[in-house]
Scaffold this active site. Structure first.
Site, mmCIF file in Angstrom:
data_model
loop_
_atom_site.group_PDB
_atom_site.id
_atom_site.type_symbol
_atom_site.label_atom_id
_atom_site.label_comp_id
_atom_site.label_asym_id
_atom_site.label_seq_id
_atom_site.Cartn_x
_atom_site.Cartn_y
_atom_site.Cartn_z
ATOM 1 C CG HIS A 175 -2.026 -1.021 1.127
ATOM 2 N ND1 HIS A 175 -3.329 -0.694 0.860
ATOM 3 C CD2 HIS A 175 -1.999 -2.375 1.223
ATOM 4 C CE1 HIS A 175 -4.074 -1.789 0.805
ATOM 5 N NE2 HIS A 175 -3.284 -2.825 1.042
ATOM 6 C CG ASP A 384 0.247 9.321 0.484
ATOM 7 O OD1 ASP A 384 0.143 8.158 0.885
ATOM 8 O OD2 ASP A 384 -0.375 10.276 0.984
#
Ligand code: GDG
Length: 510
Positions: A175, A384
């Site tokens: 992730h 991110d």
């Protein structure tokens, strides 16, 4: 146009007939409780739905710490899904979770070598806990299970299961970002981490850059060869490496935002603004999110823009605390709070607080309504994996009068949401200029940009993401058309970025 096009969807029923259970492994497991459990997020909903369809097992940490060294397995069955979780001892929690996962892997994968704690003890704890988890899972596995392991907490899971003799299809999805080899090589036990990833059949990343970085690591370390398509050979195994950009429940979130006009928090916020425009930021309190730089950019915008100062534009930064036990996080909490105070002291007035900074979590409905109210969404992480806030902000907008997303080029979401105003979050003036552009953007342009982004999110929602991964894991990957990707060699991040840009960026404008 959309980057990840699903050409043919095999029905879930087909898969159920030919395959066994789905087993999901993740650090936290949303075990349903009798009452009072918070509504699951999009990921939990999508995985829960896949598990319910195929029948399955969800396995991981309970989220609790206990006094015992060998805590028992806690099991529960709801509908078609078995949940099995275990507590962690204090030592395991400190070494595996706070230590290696959050204080070594997290900073290194977010390109923050300066913040990494490379303790051997924590690395040993990480592999030890993974082995314990693998042994517990092994007792529950069946030979026809497909196993999907999530995130950086459990990278070694497949290698331990292979050692125990399991040959099941094993997939892994990361992730968070995967950095280029010069940075990744700082991970303690780097070779063992690469070898562990090679034990899966399918390794999924958020973006093509992350996938290329991983392949580049194998090549640079001299342990891997890139084959045709997504295939890679390393450590004597052949496996696939591909990008699967995660998404949200687009329709449900848009609906929630439409209904949230009546939400009490939304109403109170609207009243308190007295017609002044709103700019919003929403992030866990984490150094990867670039919150200080964002506040500086907003302050620069207010200082430089006559219109902003005149209309008393307000920034609402919602930032629930996270990982306060890790010292870097505790330090950051103090720094951001002080910084907001400084900016408000400098720019504010008796009846205007330019930055409203809130450390508590909002309900999902309130969040959706606040996104919709905000003229500008600021999503400017320094790094991110994806950033779901960017996608939620877009989904929450009113089609007639949408707000504008200002998005970091270092968020995975920038690969899909090209119509956002893409910025370098380290560049305060550039970001301030983008806020200004967003603030003054004519309706027509706002609509065009929003429609382009929304069409991406309608196609690639979290269900599509989940389906794509599971189809690829079960070998039905021919159904999916993935955009052209760069030739794989050990590229620098910038080379990879430039070479993917034409293929990935021409269609629409995270
Ligand atoms: C990791 C990766 C990747 C935030 N504040 C509140 C609240 N949130 C929700 C947001 C969003 C989620 O938390 C945050 O997701 P992000 O994707 O932005 O970031 P991480 O937590 O760092 O997640 C990231 C993600 O995994 C999925 O793969 O995108 O890159 O770092 O959904 O809405 N939700 C509520 N109240 C809050 O105050 N209800």
């Amino acid at each position: 146009m959309v980057q990840f096009e699903i050409l043919k969807k095999s029905s879930d029923a087909d898969r159920t007939q030919s395959k066994g259970r789905l087993v999901v492994v993740s650090n936290r497991v949303p075990v349903p409780t009798a009452a009072g459990s918070p509504p699951p997020g999009g990921l939990a909903t999508a995985l829960g739905a896949a598990l319910e369809t195929h029948g399955g097992l969800w396995f991981g940490w309970s989220g609790k710490i206990c006094a015992e060294n060998d805590p028992p397995l806690q099991e529960r069955t709801v509908g078609n899904v078995d949940y099995a979780v275990t507590d962690l001892s204090r030592r395991d929690h400190d070494e595996y979770y706070h230590g290696f996962a959050n204080s070594a892997l997290w900073p290194v994968c977010h390109y923050r070598l300066d913040l990494a704690d490379l303790s051997r003890r924590n690395a040993n704890g990480y592999f030890r806990v993974n082995e314990q988890f693998a042994r517990r899972l092994a007792r529950m596995l069946r030979s026809d299970d497909d196993i999907w392991v999530h995130d950086y907490h459990f990278i070694p899971m497949a290698a331990f299961l292979r050692d125990l003799g399991f040959t099941n299809p094993l997939g892994f999805f990361l992730h968070i970002p995967f950095p280029p080899s010069d940075i990744a090589a700082a991970i303690p036990n780097y070779d063992r981490i690469l070898r562990s990833l090679a034990a899966y059949d399918l390794v999924g990343f958020q973006t093509p850059i992350d996938a290329e970085n991983f392949k580049g690591c194998l090549v640079r370390a001299g342990v891997g060869t890139i084959l045709d398509g997504d295939w890679v050979q390393a450590y004597g195994r052949k496996f696939r490496v591909a990008a699967f950009p995660i998404s949200i429940e687009t329709k449900a979130f848009a609906q929630e935002a439409r209904l949230a006009e009546k939400n009490i928090i939304v109403k109170r916020t609207r009243q308190s603004l007295e017609g002044h425009p709103l700019v919003i930021g929403v992030d866990r309190l984490d150094y990867s999110k670039g919150i200080k730089q964002r506040i500086d950019s907003f302050a620069t915008f207010v200082e430089k823009s006559h219109a902003a100062a005149k209309s008393r534009v307000t920034m609402l930064q919602i930032t629930p605390k996270s990982r306060s036990e890790v010292s870097e996080y505790a330090q950051m909490q103090r720094q951001v709070a002080e910084h907001v105070g400084h900016v408000n002291g400098k720019l504010g007035d008796v009846d205007w607080t330019p930055v409203r900074y809130i450390n508590k979590a909002m309900s999902r409905a309130a969040l959706a309504g606040l996104y919709r109210m905000a003229r500008v969404g600021l999503v400017t992480p320094l790094r991110d994996g994806m950033n779901l806030v960017a996608k939620e902000y877009v989904a929450a907008q009113s089609p007639e009068d949408p707000g504008v997303l200002v998005l970091s080029r270092f968020a995975g979401a920038a690969f899909e949401l090209e119509s956002a105003l893409i910025v370098n979050p380290y560049d305060i003036e550039e970001t301030a200029a983008a806020i200004s552009q967003a603030y003054e953007m004519p309706l027509r342009e706002r609509r065009d940009r929003w429609e382009a982004m929304m069409s991406v999110l309608e196609t690639n929602d979290v269900d599509a993401w989940c389906r794509r991964f599971l189809l690829d894991l079960s070998g039905e990957s021919a159904d999916i058309k993935i955009p052209d990707k760069p030739e794989v060699a050990a590229m620098s991040e910038d080379e990879a970025w430039r070479s993917t840009k034409p293929a990935l960026w021409t269609t629409i404008g995270r």
